[in-house]
Design an enzyme around this catalytic site. Structure first.
Site, PDB file in Angstrom:
ATOM      1  N   ASP A 362       0.717  -1.193  -0.056  1.00  0.00           N
ATOM      2  CA  ASP A 362       0.038   0.081  -0.087  1.00  0.00           C
ATOM      3  C   ASP A 362       0.622   1.338   0.012  1.00  0.00           C
ATOM      4  O   ASP A 362       0.286   2.357  -0.345  1.00  0.00           O
ATOM      5  CB  ASP A 362      -0.981  -0.076   1.160  1.00  0.00           C
ATOM      6  CG  ASP A 362      -2.132  -1.044   0.967  1.00  0.00           C
ATOM      7  OD1 ASP A 362      -2.565  -1.371  -0.075  1.00  0.00           O
ATOM      8  OD2 ASP A 362      -2.830  -1.372   2.013  1.00  0.00           O
ATOM      9  N   TYR A 450     -10.010  -0.754   1.110  1.00  0.00           N
ATOM     10  CA  TYR A 450      -9.994  -0.868   2.844  1.00  0.00           C
ATOM     11  C   TYR A 450      -9.506   0.321   3.357  1.00  0.00           C
ATOM     12  O   TYR A 450      -9.000   1.206   2.810  1.00  0.00           O
ATOM     13  CB  TYR A 450      -8.494  -2.052   2.785  1.00  0.00           C
ATOM     14  CG  TYR A 450      -9.214  -3.196   3.189  1.00  0.00           C
ATOM     15  CD1 TYR A 450      -9.607  -3.711   4.548  1.00  0.00           C
ATOM     16  CD2 TYR A 450      -9.055  -4.263   2.383  1.00  0.00           C
ATOM     17  CE1 TYR A 450      -9.966  -4.682   4.981  1.00  0.00           C
ATOM     18  CE2 TYR A 450      -9.460  -5.649   2.917  1.00  0.00           C
ATOM     19  CZ  TYR A 450     -10.019  -5.793   4.036  1.00  0.00           C
ATOM     20  OH  TYR A 450     -10.566  -7.140   4.439  1.00  0.00           O
TER      21      TYR A 450
END
Length: 741
Positions: A362, A450
């Site tokens: 990420d 997310y």
């Protein structure tokens, strides 16, 4: 004379504490994020250098030189400590700038350090350890590149319009009004270094589109900087692979492939929305409990410097990776120089090509800059202090993120300490208790589907909790029967794919100074003759301490037994009782490795091999990952494994690298969203003989109750009792007796 000496010692201690606080406050701006003024000044300076030929980042062409990211470049630790520990002048502030140079024969990525701020006049190239070059293909995808991907998807979907329209019940990618398709792109983008091939899956563009796959996935090669040269390499539809869109369409029309027909779409029954549905027995005409501060904040915030109940620290939110805490002190003594988020990954499994390719790293999506607005009363209490953040990523001017960080004190509704001392006669000798209030530093990162909630929690007894809670939407793909080996069917035609979340932290500990050592503690059974009954034996546990003398010996691999305690201590400092002053790390994690050691993409996340690794501090080993790892994990510019060797770690400046995480096998209750309970992991920093006693004994929030001679309870407290409509309309009452009925 003796009294005079004691007074002098007290005065010196007080002056030292005051000086320590002042220096910490003085040094905190070294760690503050770049200001808007600084960002604009850096951009203007770099755009003014003719040989760089910089143009706007948001211009449509990919053959350009532009700024990708800009964030603070930290001073070297020894320089910062002169400021924090001796009150020296702060060093000039610097910016780290990533420039993508696409308008040249051999496109590349170059990082620069620009200084001094806020009026820069110099720049130098920043290199990674080992001098590894940054491949141009490893850059994150920009808004401009997404625009071109959208264009090629328009061409693809126009060719397959009839197929998609019939499959989805009237949805299309273009000319679609309220029945549109959208897409999700998968990373890493290829199977080896130098590639830029992305699997893209189509979804219905509705609220929560992440869990509305339509069963159409396409592999696009977009390595060339001329989008007209991009190609489609594969198409996947209904568990079959095709070499081109035309090949799929021809077989679809001729009956060579079984057609998919999704259930009719009903706008009033979107399973992915937050709209309440079903029965609820909770009253809706009254509010739930709320946090209150009867007399206001008990903490103090001055820009990026925070003080609370003996704690002080500075913070920043790094655009590439997120929240960091610096110069963490308790009662003026430094516990840690830095505690920071380094990386978050989610590695998936699946049956469709998009699912089996999904390995999200990420920081490669500028995780820190994905810190969006926090909602009062939901994301943070209404009483919180909300802070705006500014980021510069894939933009031409600083972007303002309102209320993106919050700081608040809260009660945990659990005593920090308590004891009821029974007299075993239906009464008690005393009751003592201390309520557990903590300070929370919080921000979030929404990386595509997310949402990560990042917390640093500070307790009154010298404990720090570092925690991440995962929520948001699951990453879902089109259901196939074989997909049940890799997840769970959570709705019609929707497979929730199994995945593992791992989070990596850097914990640069300075326990009672920079010279620290590391040991692990385990237990072993001992068996010996009972000294007071020689015919019998005693079997019990005995402490087994292992001092780890090198970095390699202080790495602990997943799959192997992990010590009961891991303890960092100062071998030169002891508490009042002769114990070496230290802190230990206590894990709250269910993590495991995600790939075999050395397997392709695993090389980019070699930190994921270890729940804990301990190294000597080096400024050249500042981070364990980089923004480029996502799109080139095969030959990463930052290789954590290179940090670990046989260097001595006894009585040295040590860094703990901590990995926490959990396995997520999606289930029907993940619809519409993954909930936070059970999905929070992290670690505690706990004092281990650092103090002479629990430092929370200094808290004046303690309450002691003793029975009086008249039989009535005598309440002893050091803070005024709070009675009011926003807390309680009943005064404190305690009886303490017990009897049969």
């Amino acid at each position: 004379m003796r009294r005079l000496c004691l007074l002098l010692l007290v005065c010196l201690a007080s002056c030292s504490d005051s000086r320590s606080r002042d220096w910490a406050h003085h040094g905190a701006p070294m760690f503050a994020d770049l200001t808007v003024r600084e960002m604009k000044a850096v951009r203007a300076y770099l755009h003014g250098i003719p040989e760089l030929e910089l143009t706007d980042a948001r211009s449509k062409t990919l053959m350009k030189n532009s700024i990708l990211l800009m964030e603070l470049h930290l001073p070297r630790k020894h320089v910062a400590l002169r400021v924090l520990d001796r009150g020296h002048s702060k060093p000039p502030r610097q910016a780290r700038v990533i420039i993508q140079l696409g308008n040249q024969t051999n496109p590349n990525i170059t990082e620069y350090i620009v200084s001094p701020l806020p009026s820069p006049n110099s720049h130098e190239v920043k290199t990674f350890k080992g001098g590894r070059p940054i491949r141009f293909e490893s850059r994150p995808i920009s808004i401009a590149e997404y625009g071109h991907l959208n264009n090629i998807l328009e061409k693809i979907t126009n060719k397959a319009h009839k197929l998609l329209f019939e499959t989805t019940g009237g949805f299309s990618f273009t000319n679609c009004s309220d029945r549109c398709l959208t897409f999700s792109d998968i990373a890493p983008r290829g199977l080896g270094p130098g590639e830029r091939r992305t699997w893209i899956m189509l979804q219905k563009f509705v609220e929560g589109f992440f869990i509305h796959p339509v069963g159409f996935e396409v592999l696009v090669n977009h390595r060339d900087l001329d989008p007209e040269k991009w190609t489609v390499e594969k198409v996947w539809y209904n568990s079959m692979y095709f070499d081109s869109v035309e090949d799929l369409v021809e077989k679809y029309e001729s009956g060579g492939v079984e057609k998919i027909k999704l259930p009719d779409h009903d706008d009033s029954d979107l399973y992915s929305t937050y709209i309440p549905r079903g029965q609820s027995s909770t009253p809706t005409n009254i509010h739930g409990p709320k946090l209150v501060e009867p007399q206001g904040h008990r903490y103090h915030v001055d820009r990026n410097f925070v003080e609370y109940a003996g704690w002080s620290f500075a913070y920043r939110v790094r655009s590439s990776a997120g929240l960091q805490v610096f110069d963490l002190r308790f009662n003026g003594e430094r516990i840690a120089y830095e505690i920071s988020i380094q990386e978050a990954i989610a590695f998936y499994s699946g049956d469709t090509p998009a699912a089996m390719q999904t390995k999200y790293i990420d920081a490669g999506w500028a995780m820190g800059s994905s810190s969006f607005e926090l909602a009062p009363g939901i994301d943070c209490p209404e009483i919180a202090t909300f802070v705006d953040l500014y980021h510069y990523f894939d933009t031409d001017k600083p972007v303002h993120y309102k209320n993106a960080l919050c700081i608040f004190e809260m009660t945990t509704a659990m005593p920090l300490r308590r004891h009821f001392d029974s007299n075993f006669k239906g009464g008690y000798n005393f009751y003592g208790g201390l309520d557990n209030t903590v300070l929370v530093l919080r921000t979030t990162s929404t990386v595509y589907n997310y949402d990560y909630i990042w917390d640093f929690i500070f307790y009154q007894n010298g404990v720090v909790e570092v925690k991440v809670s995962a929520t948001g939407y699951i990453h879902a793909t089109f259901f196939t029967p074989n997909g049940l080996h890799y997840g769970t069917k959570v709705y019609n035609s929707v497979l929730g794919n199994l995945h593992t979340h791992l989070i990596h932290y850097k914990v640069d500990l300075d326990i009672a100074g920079r010279k620290n050592s590391f040991e692990s503690l385990d237990l072993k059974y001992v068996n010996f003759t009972n000294p007071w009954s020689p015919k019998n034996f005693v079997v019990q546990s005995k402490l087994q301490r292992t001092e780890h003398k090198t970095e390699r010996s202080a790495t602990f691999s997943f799959g192997k037994k992990f010590p009961r305690y891991v303890h960092f201590y100062n071998p030169n400092e002891k508490n009042k009782w002769g114990d070496q002053r230290g802190y230990r790390i206590q894990f709250n994690s269910h993590a495991h490795s995600v790939l075999p050691r050395g397997w392709r993409e695993e090389k980019g996340i070699s930190w994921s091999r270890y729940p804990l690794a301990v190294t000597r501090h080096k400024d050249s080993e500042a981070t364990s990952s980089s923004i480029f790892t996502q799109n080139d994990p095969w030959e990463p510019v930052v290789s954590f494994e290179d940090y670990i060797n046989k260097e001595d770690i006894v009585n040295q400046d040590l860094v703990a690298w901590v990995t926490v995480g959990f396995l997520h096998v999606p289930h029907s209750e993940d619809i519409p969203n993954t909930a936070t309970p059970g999905n929070a992991v992290g670690f505690f920093l706990r004092p281990f003989n650092f103090f002479d006693e629990d430092p929370s004994v200094a808290s004046r929030s303690t309450v002691i109750v003793r029975p009086g001679r008249d039989g009535k309870p005598k309440v002893q407290r050091w803070t005024p009792e709070v009675i009011g409509h926003c807390v309680t309309d009943r005064p404190f009452f305690y009886n303490g007796t017990y009897a049969g009925v």
